[in-house]
Design a protein around this motif. Structure first.
Motif, PDB file in Angstrom:
ATOM      1  N   GLU A   7      37.274  39.390  26.518  1.00 34.65           N
ATOM      2  CA  GLU A   7      38.311  40.244  25.964  1.00 34.65           C
ATOM      3  C   GLU A   7      39.463  40.344  26.961  1.00 34.65           C
ATOM      4  N   ASP A   8      40.649  40.613  26.435  1.00 37.43           N
ATOM      5  CA  ASP A   8      41.819  40.744  27.306  1.00 37.43           C
ATOM      6  C   ASP A   8      41.899  42.105  27.979  1.00 37.43           C
ATOM      7  N   THR A   9      41.018  43.023  27.625  1.00 39.43           N
ATOM      8  CA  THR A   9      41.063  44.382  28.176  1.00 39.43           C
ATOM      9  C   THR A   9      40.971  44.380  29.689  1.00 39.43           C
ATOM     10  N   ILE A  10      40.039  43.627  30.233  1.00 37.27           N
ATOM     11  CA  ILE A  10      39.853  43.617  31.685  1.00 37.27           C
ATOM     12  C   ILE A  10      41.028  42.917  32.373  1.00 37.27           C
ATOM     13  N   ALA A  11      41.577  41.865  31.748  1.00 37.27           N
ATOM     14  CA  ALA A  11      42.734  41.173  32.337  1.00 37.27           C
ATOM     15  C   ALA A  11      43.951  42.096  32.343  1.00 37.27           C
ATOM     16  N   ILE A  12      44.134  42.831  31.265  1.00 39.93           N
ATOM     17  CA  ILE A  12      45.247  43.781  31.194  1.00 39.93           C
ATOM     18  C   ILE A  12      45.059  44.890  32.229  1.00 39.93           C
ATOM     19  N   LYS A  13      43.823  45.316  32.424  1.00 32.63           N
ATOM     20  CA  LYS A  13      43.510  46.395  33.371  1.00 32.63           C
ATOM     21  C   LYS A  13      43.951  46.061  34.796  1.00 32.63           C
ATOM     22  N   VAL A  14      43.797  44.799  35.194  1.00 35.50           N
ATOM     23  CA  VAL A  14      44.143  44.410  36.568  1.00 35.50           C
ATOM     24  C   VAL A  14      45.512  43.749  36.681  1.00 35.50           C
ATOM     25  N   GLY A  15      46.190  43.510  35.553  1.00 34.00           N
ATOM     26  CA  GLY A  15      47.537  42.962  35.621  1.00 34.00           C
ATOM     27  C   GLY A  15      47.670  41.505  35.222  1.00 34.00           C
ATOM     28  N   GLY A  16      46.676  40.966  34.560  1.00 33.47           N
ATOM     29  CA  GLY A  16      46.756  39.591  34.079  1.00 33.47           C
ATOM     30  C   GLY A  16      45.564  38.754  34.508  1.00 33.47           C
ATOM     31  N   LYS A  17      45.450  37.599  33.873  1.00 31.49           N
ATOM     32  CA  LYS A  17      44.298  36.726  34.132  1.00 31.49           C
ATOM     33  C   LYS A  17      44.310  36.149  35.547  1.00 31.49           C
ATOM     34  N   PHE A  18      45.498  35.841  36.064  1.00 32.32           N
ATOM     35  CA  PHE A  18      45.568  35.312  37.430  1.00 32.32           C
ATOM     36  C   PHE A  18      45.086  36.355  38.433  1.00 32.32           C
ATOM     37  N   LYS A  19      45.554  37.599  38.287  1.00 33.68           N
ATOM     38  CA  LYS A  19      45.122  38.657  39.200  1.00 33.68           C
ATOM     39  C   LYS A  19      43.632  38.935  39.042  1.00 33.68           C
ATOM     40  N   LEU A  20      43.130  38.869  37.822  1.00 35.21           N
ATOM     41  CA  LEU A  20      41.700  39.068  37.592  1.00 35.21           C
ATOM     42  C   LEU A  20      40.890  38.010  38.325  1.00 35.21           C
ATOM     43  N   THR A  21      41.307  36.755  38.199  1.00 35.94           N
ATOM     44  CA  THR A  21      40.620  35.659  38.884  1.00 35.94           C
ATOM     45  C   THR A  21      40.666  35.847  40.394  1.00 35.94           C
ATOM     46  N   THR A  22      41.819  36.244  40.900  1.00 35.61           N
ATOM     47  CA  THR A  22      41.981  36.471  42.338  1.00 35.61           C
ATOM     48  C   THR A  22      41.079  37.607  42.812  1.00 35.61           C
ATOM     49  N   LEU A  23      41.051  38.705  42.066  1.00 36.47           N
ATOM     50  CA  LEU A  23      40.234  39.863  42.433  1.00 36.47           C
ATOM     51  C   LEU A  23      38.750  39.509  42.438  1.00 36.47           C
ATOM     52  N   ILE A  24      38.306  38.821  41.411  1.00 37.71           N
ATOM     53  CA  ILE A  24      36.888  38.435  41.343  1.00 37.71           C
ATOM     54  C   ILE A  24      36.529  37.535  42.521  1.00 37.71           C
ATOM     55  N   GLN A  25      37.351  36.538  42.785  1.00 29.84           N
ATOM     56  CA  GLN A  25      37.058  35.580  43.863  1.00 29.84           C
ATOM     57  C   GLN A  25      37.014  36.279  45.218  1.00 29.84           C
ATOM     58  N   LYS A  26      38.018  37.105  45.497  1.00 28.11           N
ATOM     59  CA  LYS A  26      38.074  37.767  46.804  1.00 28.11           C
ATOM     60  C   LYS A  26      36.934  38.761  46.975  1.00 28.11           C
ATOM     61  N   ARG A  27      36.595  39.480  45.911  1.00 24.31           N
ATOM     62  CA  ARG A  27      35.510  40.458  46.022  1.00 24.31           C
ATOM     63  C   ARG A  27      34.163  39.754  46.187  1.00 24.31           C
ATOM     64  N   LEU A  28      33.971  38.635  45.497  1.00 27.81           N
ATOM     65  CA  LEU A  28      32.721  37.883  45.671  1.00 27.81           C
ATOM     66  C   LEU A  28      32.571  37.385  47.101  1.00 27.81           C
ATOM     67  N   VAL A  29      33.666  36.966  47.710  1.00 26.22           N
ATOM     68  CA  VAL A  29      33.618  36.536  49.114  1.00 26.22           C
ATOM     69  C   VAL A  29      33.184  37.710  49.984  1.00 26.22           C
ATOM     70  N   GLN A  30      33.754  38.904  49.747  1.00 24.41           N
ATOM     71  CA  GLN A  30      33.369  40.081  50.528  1.00 24.41           C
ATOM     72  C   GLN A  30      31.884  40.386  50.365  1.00 24.41           C
ATOM     73  N   LEU A  31      31.410  40.356  49.117  1.00 24.52           N
ATOM     74  CA  LEU A  31      29.995  40.656  48.866  1.00 24.52           C
ATOM     75  C   LEU A  31      29.087  39.614  49.506  1.00 24.52           C
ATOM     76  N   ASN A  32      29.468  38.354  49.428  1.00 30.35           N
ATOM     77  CA  ASN A  32      28.647  37.286  50.033  1.00 30.35           C
ATOM     78  C   ASN A  32      28.636  37.352  51.554  1.00 30.35           C
ATOM     79  N   ARG A  33      29.650  37.978  52.129  1.00 29.07           N
ATOM     80  CA  ARG A  33      29.695  38.158  53.590  1.00 29.07           C
ATOM     81  C   ARG A  33      29.000  39.437  54.028  1.00 29.07           C
ATOM     82  N   GLY A  34      28.423  40.184  53.084  1.00 28.59           N
ATOM     83  CA  GLY A  34      27.630  41.348  53.449  1.00 28.59           C
ATOM     84  C   GLY A  34      28.219  42.698  53.106  1.00 28.59           C
TER      85      GLY A  34
END
Length: 90
Positions: A7-34
């Protein structure tokens, strides 16, 4: 949880699909680093953990595309339980 991505709800929530992808990627890196997850998750944090953090407004991207964690101002229950309780009957 991953159905939220369809759904577009989550993309709209963070400001678009590019920002959503960026947020997910960066947060996953943080979680994988502990970094500790901000929501309850059984086992190793996954993309579903990040989606839940976004949907519950625990994380967002700032204007410079850095992940910002919303602080939890609730008192630490473990610390409170470990402290000695005063005796008010005295």
């Amino acid at each position: 949880m991953l159905d939220d991505l369809k759904e577009d709800t989550i993309a709209i929530k963070v400001g678009g699909k590019f920002k959503l992808t960026t947020l997910i990627q960066k947060r996953l890196v943080q979680l994988n680093r502990g970094a500790p997850p901000l929501v309850d998750c059984p086992g190793k944090p996954t993309m579903a953990t990040v989606i839940e953090e976004i949907m519950t407004d625990k994380i967002y991207l700032d204007s410079t595309d850095n992940v910002v964690l919303i602080p939890d101002d609730a008192p630490d229950l473990e610390k409170m339980l470990a402290e000695e309780v005063p005796d008010f009957d005295e």
